[in-house]
Write an enzyme that holds these catalytic residues in place. Sequence first.
Site, short mmCIF file in Angstrom:
data_model
loop_
_atom_site.label_atom_id
_atom_site.label_comp_id
_atom_site.label_asym_id
_atom_site.label_seq_id
_atom_site.Cartn_x
_atom_site.Cartn_y
_atom_site.Cartn_z
N GLU A 241 -5.35 -3.04 12.60
CA GLU A 241 -4.47 -3.06 11.43
C GLU A 241 -3.29 -2.13 11.61
O GLU A 241 -2.16 -2.46 11.25
CB GLU A 241 -5.26 -2.67 10.17
CG GLU A 241 -4.55 -3.02 8.86
CD GLU A 241 -3.54 -1.99 8.38
OE1 GLU A 241 -2.69 -2.34 7.55
OE2 GLU A 241 -3.57 -0.82 8.84
N ASP B 128 -9.87 0.86 12.80
CA ASP B 128 -8.94 1.62 13.64
C ASP B 128 -8.18 2.62 12.78
O ASP B 128 -8.10 2.48 11.56
CB ASP B 128 -7.96 0.69 14.40
CG ASP B 128 -7.00 -0.05 13.47
OD1 ASP B 128 -7.43 -0.49 12.38
OD2 ASP B 128 -5.81 -0.19 13.82
N1 BES Z 1 -3.76 1.28 4.19
C1 BES Z 1 -2.42 1.22 4.64
C2 BES Z 1 -1.50 0.51 3.66
C3 BES Z 1 -1.34 1.16 2.30
C4 BES Z 1 -1.42 2.52 2.11
C5 BES Z 1 -1.08 0.35 1.24
C6 BES Z 1 -1.27 3.07 0.86
C7 BES Z 1 -0.89 0.90 -0.02
C8 BES Z 1 -1.01 2.27 -0.21
C9 BES Z 1 -2.39 0.51 5.99
O1 BES Z 1 -3.39 0.95 6.85
C10 BES Z 1 -1.07 0.80 6.66
O2 BES Z 1 -0.86 1.93 7.01
N2 BES Z 1 -0.22 -0.21 6.86
C11 BES Z 1 0.99 -0.05 7.59
C12 BES Z 1 1.48 -1.37 8.10
C13 BES Z 1 1.03 -1.74 9.47
C14 BES Z 1 1.70 -3.01 9.92
C15 BES Z 1 1.22 -0.66 10.49
C16 BES Z 1 2.07 0.51 6.73
O3 BES Z 1 2.10 0.29 5.51
O4 BES Z 1 2.93 1.19 7.29
MN MN Z 2 -5.21 1.08 5.92
MN MN Z 3 -2.69 2.93 7.68
#
Ligand code: BES
Ligand code: MN
Ligand code: MN
Length: 454
Positions: free
Chosen positions: A149, A85
């Site tokens: 995710e 996604d």
């Molecule tokens: N891939 C990201 C997380 C990420 C990005 C970790 C860059 C380290 C470096 C992931 O898809 C993401 O965006 N996570 C969200 C959390 C989620 C609960 C919506 C975030 O970090 O905001």
């Molecule tokens: Mn991600």
């Molecule tokens: Mn992300």
Amino acid sequence: MNDYLEKNRDRFLAELLDLLRIPSVSADSKFKPDVRRAAEFVRDSLEKAGADVAELHETDGHPIIYGEKIADPAKPTVLVYGHYDVQPADPYELWNSPPFEPVIRDEKIWARGSADDKGQFYMHVKAFEAMVATDSLPCNVKFMIEGEEEIGSPNLGIFVRENREKLAADVVLISDTAMIANDVPSLDTGLRGLSYLEVEVVAANRDLHSGVYGGAVANPINVLARLIASLHDENGHVTIPGFYDDVLDLSADERHLINQAPFDLEAYKKDLGIDEVEGERGYTTLERTGTRPTLDCNGIWGGYTGEGAKTVLPSKASAKISMRLVPNQSSDQITELFTNHFLSIAPKSVKVKVTPHHGGEPYLTPLDSPAYKAAEAAMAESFGKQPIPTRGGGSIPIVALFEKELGLKTVLMGFGLDSDSLHSPNEHYGLFNFFKGIETSPLFFKHFAEAAEK
Ligand code: BES
Ligand code: MN
Ligand code: MN
């Protein structure tokens, strides 16, 4: 192996572009059929790559794809996690080319999801294909690729708890983070947790004339702005009582190590178009994003925002607020501390409501684990340089759950760059990064299998 990768480069890329054409935005129900199409694409790609099992599991939300190939039950098993996604692509007008019509420009793939995370998990699917095709799969592989995710994985926890046996493995491998630069490989050794909530401030039972009532009745926007401003002190510390109680302080050595990573503050400011950085006093930028908890307002609305002017005292105002957490803060506890504090500082002239959204726990990868060492060796081999341990600021909430529910540690072997514009217009992923990931993945499997034999 390298021969196979070389010969199939163009096809690997063409397939990724096909996946990127599917607008699998999990947050917006309008895209539900597209999210499903992306799920089916991933299932089919695992099957074609040589998985013995490739299943689409229905959930109350978007499907979870599971695949596996058990080469030899006596060998170790790697569970690859990723997400198909993507974040919403708005605002569309800020993209230089349409977000779901991928193009290659300047040696980069431009599309929503190119780096986060389609381009990154697909590297492992292609590496897996190459290992199967060249009969060089050194251990067992399981894939779990989810479709929620970006909305906090509301159904993955249930799936994991119900499928402990199926998901049994020795380590989780994830490429969904960034490295320092293409010539400075690094491995994330930590992820921040998250508490996300929404607040609403209500004053009068209806919008009022700001001349007739202004100055005598609370203005919810003014009050909300005041309350939000009071959540930080002049040193950039969060003022919620107890907020820092469980934060693990880093040793001088750990702080030194984090600041060893090459980082050019001037280039950072220039890239962002800012004259100065801002954050918690006493910490460097790398410490602020990697090791310190934060509180940010992510959206704020209320009152009249249309054309021209309207003299009005709005009845309500709202904001979305997120807090990034670090070990050993707990998401539920921080949500509770925030809620109690916010309610306690609200003046009697308004009513305040706090609604929690999703959350997730922070995570640390042990640097002395065989899996981390295998990732280090794999990157050292493919980049010709030892990767540097770093702390990423983002969150992948499910990682802490893998540890809790499956007893598994995670290796965060990301190949993106912070400058890939994740979640922003013009997201992109380097061709170098995509192919380097495909080249490195089999090396991880090799080193991990070798470590298990010792
Ligand atoms: N891939 C990201 C997380 C990420 C990005 C970790 C860059 C380290 C470096 C992931 O898809 C993401 O965006 N996570 C969200 C959390 C989620 C609960 C919506 C975030 O970090 O905001
Ligand atoms: Mn991600
Ligand atoms: Mn992300």
